[in-house]
Design a protein around this motif. Sequence first.
Motif, short mmCIF file in Angstrom:
data_model
loop_
_atom_site.label_atom_id
_atom_site.label_comp_id
_atom_site.label_asym_id
_atom_site.label_seq_id
_atom_site.Cartn_x
_atom_site.Cartn_y
_atom_site.Cartn_z
N SER A 142 6.14 6.02 11.73
CA SER A 142 7.53 5.77 11.38
C SER A 142 7.65 5.48 9.88
N ARG A 143 7.60 4.21 9.53
CA ARG A 143 7.59 3.80 8.13
C ARG A 143 6.64 2.62 7.98
N GLY A 144 6.02 2.51 6.83
CA GLY A 144 5.11 1.40 6.59
C GLY A 144 5.78 0.05 6.70
N SER A 145 7.09 0.01 6.42
CA SER A 145 7.81 -1.27 6.42
C SER A 145 7.86 -1.93 7.80
N VAL A 161 1.69 6.19 7.60
CA VAL A 161 2.66 5.63 6.66
C VAL A 161 2.21 4.24 6.20
N TYR A 162 2.66 3.86 5.00
CA TYR A 162 2.18 2.65 4.36
C TYR A 162 3.34 1.94 3.68
N GLY A 199 13.62 10.44 2.32
CA GLY A 199 14.42 9.37 2.93
C GLY A 199 13.91 7.97 2.67
N GLY A 200 12.63 7.84 2.39
CA GLY A 200 12.05 6.52 2.18
C GLY A 200 12.20 6.00 0.76
N SER A 201 12.54 6.88 -0.20
CA SER A 201 12.68 6.44 -1.60
C SER A 201 13.91 5.54 -1.76
#
Lengths: 317, 317
Positions: free
Chosen positions: B233-236, B259-260, B52-54
């Motif tokens: 969660s997500r690095g963002s 996460v990064y 999902g992060g790509s």
Amino acid sequence: MADKVLIYSRFPKTMMARFAERFELLDTGGKPAQDVFSGNELAGIRALLTAGGSPLGAEAMDRLPKLGAIVCYGTGYDGVDLKAAAARKIAVGHSPGANAASVADIAMTLMLAATRRILIADQYVRSGDWASSRQSPMMRPQAGMPGRRIGVYGMGEIGRKIAARCAAFEAEVGYFSRTKHDLPYQYFPSLEALSDWCSVLMIAVRAGAETQHVVNADILKRLGEDGYVVNISRGSVIDEKALVAALSDKTIAGAGLDVYQEEPHAPDALTVLPNVVLSPHIGGHTLDSHVAMQNCVLANLTAFFAGRPLPHAVKTA
Amino acid sequence: MADKVLIYSRFPKTMMARFAERFELLDTGGKPAQDVFSGNELAGIRALLTAGGSPLGAEAMDRLPKLGAIVCYGTGYDGVDLKAAAARKIAVGHSPGANAASVADIAMTLMLAATRRILIADQYVRSGDWASSRQSPMMRPQAGMPGRRIGVYGMGEIGRKIAARCAAFEAEVGYFSRTKHDLPYQYFPSLEALSDWCSVLMIAVRAGAETQHVVNADILKRLGEDGYVVNISRGSVIDEKALVAALSDKTIAGAGLDVYQEEPHAPDALTVLPNVVLSPHIGGHTLDSHVAMQNCVLANLTAFFAGRPLPHAVKTA
């Protein structure tokens, strides 16, 4: 003149600061008292502070003829020969429950760190292996917590807190202790039965002569190849050689240990293993837990020197 | 002939084994699809599997003219341009909740490992520093869990599971999310207010454009010098540069990160820090969680190729 207290075990000085404000401390630094202080100095000692795990038998008591109180820092008192103390009318105190949450938390930390392989995961990131897509067999997914069968050995204050925490992780919780309690967890009548059922064994039993090496090769085999052992009680409860063998030949998957047979030493055979998480007996080592334990020590010492019974006395059966 | 599925992100082959039994997989290994497969091969692709992060935008979609389904492995779909997909009538599916317990557990693992400094503790034992009584400032006792104020940012399925686990540790739990829920935790109307109140911030928010870098230098400062950040969660969501600065100059005490910003890379400035615990995006990485996520993927792909709507479709507002 301040009352004198012999510091019988090795404690960091910072942990003694509050006691030094009230009492004159004779600090052995963990060495035999007679090597550090003269017979004359020791003759006047009426109270001592010890780590509950430090051996303290009849001989040591007899070197302190005026000794009236043995105060343990923490919950445990397994090093103290209670019979010898009773025969000499020496009161024994401890800090019941003061560190229970802190110790239960380190049990959870060790369990999660071991089962989720956090040391290996951290190293995988730091080494650059992740960035370079290097495969690692140690990074294979493991069983998670939901549905895991976690066995708690010992249902005192620490055992209960461990059980409550494990239940919040959606794990199944069972326990073995001498007596069945009115608790919402499955009771097992023996450590063998518990170990057959569970895949994580959390050792929270009060240590003593009767628990010496009860977690042996047989118990470890019952946990099986997905099994983990977490020990936050005392090193004496586990047969450490059998544990090293079971970890080395994959009889069990891993272990999280806060306590060892001969502290502060962890055997080399253990410290080279990748499937263990090791901490230096820091179960009770949080700010709030230290304050609570120190409060018990101060209450015990103050009562003793005022001629009153210890408010936090060890209850002997 | 088996239906073809393009593997758009880099996944370990072992994770793809169950899909390979049912579908013909065209595996890009995470490289741009057009570099690995011919235009002819890509022209036939009707479904793809992605992390999902790509990043997956309009341009990539247009290279796959017959694309009808984007299936995400896991809960997140922040890399997918949902508007572009909708405009092209491409269905987007994911695995809602399948990994929630596993991710909540890694959040707890990182929090406990960071606050109890388990990496340092383990190294203290293994190095022999414990045996030789070497003092370590990093081994000073820290605040424990009971009474700790833990702030959960985001109250989806993962946030709820984190909150329930934290409550079992006798911590106070507060949360901020877009909407107030009927939950037994204190609600805060903003991330700022939550960060002023708590000392551990657990980031469990669904990531997207509106959460980009919301955990910034100001939020970190509000957590204070005893503060910890845990991100699963997500690095963002975190301004990674601000985090490194806050960790380096002791604006906060530590962090636990799964996460990064640019995975699989964790910046050197982060990997040299002693007060962080790092894991390589293994939140959902347990056996049971993988099985549950794979079940969602298989259900989505099977339904799509049979001409039915995706059973686990991303709900767009």
